[in-house]
Design a protein around this motif. Structure first.
Motif, mmCIF file in Angstrom:
data_model
loop_
_atom_site.group_PDB
_atom_site.id
_atom_site.type_symbol
_atom_site.label_atom_id
_atom_site.label_comp_id
_atom_site.label_asym_id
_atom_site.label_seq_id
_atom_site.Cartn_x
_atom_site.Cartn_y
_atom_site.Cartn_z
ATOM 1 N N GLY A 105 3.135 15.964 10.603
ATOM 2 C CA GLY A 105 2.290 14.782 10.499
ATOM 3 C C GLY A 105 2.872 13.713 9.610
ATOM 4 N N SER A 106 2.408 12.466 9.825
ATOM 5 C CA SER A 106 2.914 11.318 9.065
ATOM 6 C C SER A 106 1.865 10.683 8.167
ATOM 7 N N GLY A 107 0.632 11.211 8.178
ATOM 8 C CA GLY A 107 -0.396 10.709 7.278
ATOM 9 C C GLY A 107 -1.255 9.591 7.819
ATOM 10 N N THR A 108 -0.996 9.153 9.069
ATOM 11 C CA THR A 108 -1.845 8.119 9.653
ATOM 12 C C THR A 108 -3.133 8.751 10.158
ATOM 13 N N ILE A 109 -4.111 7.927 10.504
ATOM 14 C CA ILE A 109 -5.392 8.460 10.964
ATOM 15 C C ILE A 109 -5.242 9.160 12.307
ATOM 16 N N THR A 110 -4.264 8.726 13.111
ATOM 17 C CA THR A 110 -4.026 9.352 14.414
ATOM 18 C C THR A 110 -3.008 10.496 14.346
ATOM 19 N N ASP A 111 -2.227 10.542 13.276
ATOM 20 C CA ASP A 111 -1.242 11.608 13.082
ATOM 21 C C ASP A 111 -1.307 12.088 11.632
ATOM 22 N N PRO A 112 -2.466 12.672 11.260
ATOM 23 C CA PRO A 112 -2.638 13.087 9.864
ATOM 24 C C PRO A 112 -1.695 14.218 9.487
ATOM 25 N N TYR A 113 -1.498 14.369 8.190
ATOM 26 C CA TYR A 113 -0.712 15.493 7.705
ATOM 27 C C TYR A 113 -1.411 16.800 8.057
ATOM 28 N N ILE A 114 -0.631 17.806 8.394
ATOM 29 C CA ILE A 114 -1.140 19.158 8.592
ATOM 30 C C ILE A 114 -0.460 20.038 7.555
ATOM 31 N N TYR A 150 -2.597 7.040 -4.828
ATOM 32 C CA TYR A 150 -2.547 6.152 -3.665
ATOM 33 C C TYR A 150 -3.328 4.874 -3.946
ATOM 34 N N ARG A 151 -2.728 3.748 -3.555
ATOM 35 C CA ARG A 151 -3.340 2.443 -3.775
ATOM 36 C C ARG A 151 -3.216 1.598 -2.515
ATOM 37 N N GLY A 152 -4.186 0.697 -2.317
ATOM 38 C CA GLY A 152 -4.116 -0.228 -1.198
ATOM 39 C C GLY A 152 -5.227 -0.010 -0.191
ATOM 40 N N GLU A 153 -5.221 -0.856 0.832
ATOM 41 C CA GLU A 153 -6.295 -0.831 1.822
ATOM 42 C C GLU A 153 -5.943 0.027 3.032
ATOM 43 N N VAL A 154 -4.746 -0.150 3.572
ATOM 44 C CA VAL A 154 -4.295 0.636 4.725
ATOM 45 C C VAL A 154 -3.258 1.623 4.214
ATOM 46 N N VAL A 155 -3.694 2.830 3.936
ATOM 47 C CA VAL A 155 -2.847 3.823 3.284
ATOM 48 C C VAL A 155 -2.722 5.053 4.180
ATOM 49 N N TYR A 211 -9.536 14.359 5.791
ATOM 50 C CA TYR A 211 -9.637 14.039 4.367
ATOM 51 C C TYR A 211 -8.570 13.017 4.002
ATOM 52 N N ARG A 212 -8.642 12.531 2.748
ATOM 53 C CA ARG A 212 -7.620 11.622 2.246
ATOM 54 C C ARG A 212 -7.129 12.129 0.890
ATOM 55 N N ILE A 213 -5.852 11.906 0.637
ATOM 56 C CA ILE A 213 -5.247 12.323 -0.623
ATOM 57 C C ILE A 213 -5.447 11.196 -1.632
ATOM 58 N N VAL A 214 -6.073 11.471 -2.739
ATOM 59 C CA VAL A 214 -6.304 10.454 -3.772
ATOM 60 C C VAL A 214 -5.097 10.362 -4.699
ATOM 61 N N LYS A 215 -4.639 11.514 -5.188
ATOM 62 C CA LYS A 215 -3.524 11.487 -6.129
ATOM 63 C C LYS A 215 -2.878 12.856 -6.268
ATOM 64 N N ILE A 216 -1.726 12.855 -6.887
ATOM 65 C CA ILE A 216 -0.983 14.068 -7.211
ATOM 66 C C ILE A 216 -0.877 14.107 -8.729
ATOM 67 N N ASP A 217 -1.365 15.160 -9.351
ATOM 68 C CA ASP A 217 -1.370 15.186 -10.809
ATOM 69 C C ASP A 217 -0.055 15.718 -11.369
ATOM 70 N N GLY A 218 0.001 15.861 -12.668
ATOM 71 C CA GLY A 218 1.236 16.261 -13.321
ATOM 72 C C GLY A 218 1.696 17.661 -12.990
ATOM 73 N N SER A 253 0.831 -1.205 0.000
ATOM 74 C CA SER A 253 0.000 0.000 0.000
ATOM 75 C C SER A 253 0.863 1.252 0.000
ATOM 76 N N GLY A 254 0.406 2.279 -0.702
ATOM 77 C CA GLY A 254 1.154 3.532 -0.718
ATOM 78 C C GLY A 254 0.946 4.327 -1.985
ATOM 79 N N LEU A 255 1.865 5.237 -2.233
ATOM 80 C CA LEU A 255 1.785 6.150 -3.376
ATOM 81 C C LEU A 255 2.551 5.571 -4.558
ATOM 82 N N TYR A 256 1.858 5.376 -5.679
ATOM 83 C CA TYR A 256 2.426 4.773 -6.884
ATOM 84 C C TYR A 256 2.475 5.786 -8.022
ATOM 85 N N LYS A 257 3.466 5.651 -8.856
ATOM 86 C CA LYS A 257 3.485 6.407 -10.102
ATOM 87 C C LYS A 257 2.457 5.793 -11.031
#
Length: 373
Positions: free
Chosen positions: A362-371, A164-169, A180-187, A142-146
């Motif tokens: 932040g690290s992006g987890t549900i308990t320590d989301p990115y700020i 982002y792909r996977g179940e626990v991301v 919120y959740r980050i879906v993707k980063i565009d070009g 799970s994680g961020l893929y090109k």
């Protein structure tokens, strides 16, 4: 009596001597710091000076400002220096440190957003949020893929970048009080963000349909009830919301897709594009790409719900109509399925944050989301 006065005078003289001594020490320390640092200031202060200089520059050159909400322009530090709005950056740094800079100016709902970008090589570089996320690109798990290369000729930056792909991301970001959740980063390094929680419930559309001669709705997102509801959500945001300050407009893919379509590059959905959108829903191809299952082949494969953080329980409307008729669209309920658009579902709305968003902590987890900032 005279002896007492003399003792008091001695104490006063001693105290004054101590005070003068402390003052001299402070003055000497300031001089030493100035000599050893070459009069440099912090990089954060240089960024602030750049932003203020750009604001003054734009006040004097209003034709340089972006025109529409979500639009951006870049002002190079060299233009600010030559115009006399700021000293050369070398005046603020240690000897031997070379910096380049610019200011990204975004048009917001209430004015303009001035964000400095400073690059001083190995000494310092402004950390933008997208750059922080791109430090953790993966090729497995799970994680961020090109995103996979595609032969499609469709010109749309939503088909480029990382997803982002996977179940626990670990892609959670907190904005204000909401998660919120980050879906993707565009070009362009702009970020597609989706609410982590269901914020509202409604029908996709309930208009009169000429094909059926009944009010079963029309599965065209461009004039749907869903679109109207999302526009209202945006209008209700406070003016100082970071979303309103950093949002950009995007072209979104609203074309229909068949149940047995195997494409994941957006070629089906992007056959019809709606320009200049701030809020939208998730198209089907983003749902499919979020799954790590190698058995997720076509639109309605049940396996597409596996290892997929977007495929949550509950009936979540996508933005994508079916090709079967003019009154059904895809809804995500563990799997993707066709549903009449006049049925009730939930909205997990999407918006687009500018690449000028900066990382705070932040690290992006549900308990320590990115700020972000």
């Amino acid at each position: 009596m005279l002896e007492s006065i003399k003792k008091v005078d001695k104490k006063i003289i001693t105290m004054m001597g101590l005070i003068i001594g402390v003052i001299l020490i402070i003055i000497i320390a300031v001089i030493v710091v100035a000599l050893t640092t070459g009069g440099s200031i912090s990089y954060e202060k240089i960024e602030n000076k750049l932003a203020k200089a750009a604001e003054s520059y734009c006040n004097d050159n209003s034709d340089k400002l972006p025109k529409a909400i979500g639009d951006e322009v870049q002002i190079e530090a060299s233009a600010l220096v030559s115009g006399g709005y700021i000293k050369d950056l070398s005046e603020y740094t240690d000897e031997g440190v070379t910096c380049s800079g610019k200011v990204i100016v975004g048009k917001t709902a209430t004015g303009y957003d001035y964000v400095s970008s400073l690059d001083c090589g190995k000494n310092y570089k402004t950390q933008f949020f997208a750059d922080k996320l791109l430090e953790n690109v993966v090729t497995s798990g799970s994680g961020l893929y090109k995103m996979a290369e595609t032969d499609s000729q469709i010109e749309n930056d939503l088909m480029e970048g990382y997803i982002y792909r996977g179940e626990v991301v670990n892609n959670y970001v907190k904005i204000g009080d909401d998660l919120y959740r980050i879906v993707k980063i565009d070009g362009n390094n702009d970020l597609t963000i989706v609410t982590a929680n269901t914020r509202s419930r409604g029908i996709y559309d309930n208009r009169y349909n000429e094909d059926t001669q009944t009010a079963v709705g029309i599965s065209d997102y461009s004039f749907s009830r869903a679109k109207d509801d999302l526009e209202l959500l945006y209008q209700q945001l406070p003016a100082d919301s970071i979303i309103k300050q950093k949002v950009v407009k995007k072209d979104v893919c609203i074309g229909p897709r068949s149940a047995d379509d195997t494409s994941k590059d957006g070629s089906a959905e992007c056959s019809k594009v709606m320009s200049g959108q701030i809020y939208s829903l998730i198209p089907v191809f983003d749902f499919l790409n979020a799954s790590l299952s190698d058995k997720c082949i076509k639109t309605t494969d049940g396996s597409c719900g596996n290892y997929n953080y977007l495929m949550v329980d509950g009936s979540v409307w996508t933005m994508t109509p079916t090709t079967e008729n003019t009154y059904t669209a895809y809804i995500a309920n563990g799997i993707l399925m066709s549903e009449n658009v006049n049925r009730s579902g939930t909205y997990k709305y999407v918006f687009y944050l500018s690449s000028r968003v900066k990382y705070d902590k932040g690290s992006g987890t549900i308990t320590d989301p990115y700020i972000i900032k």
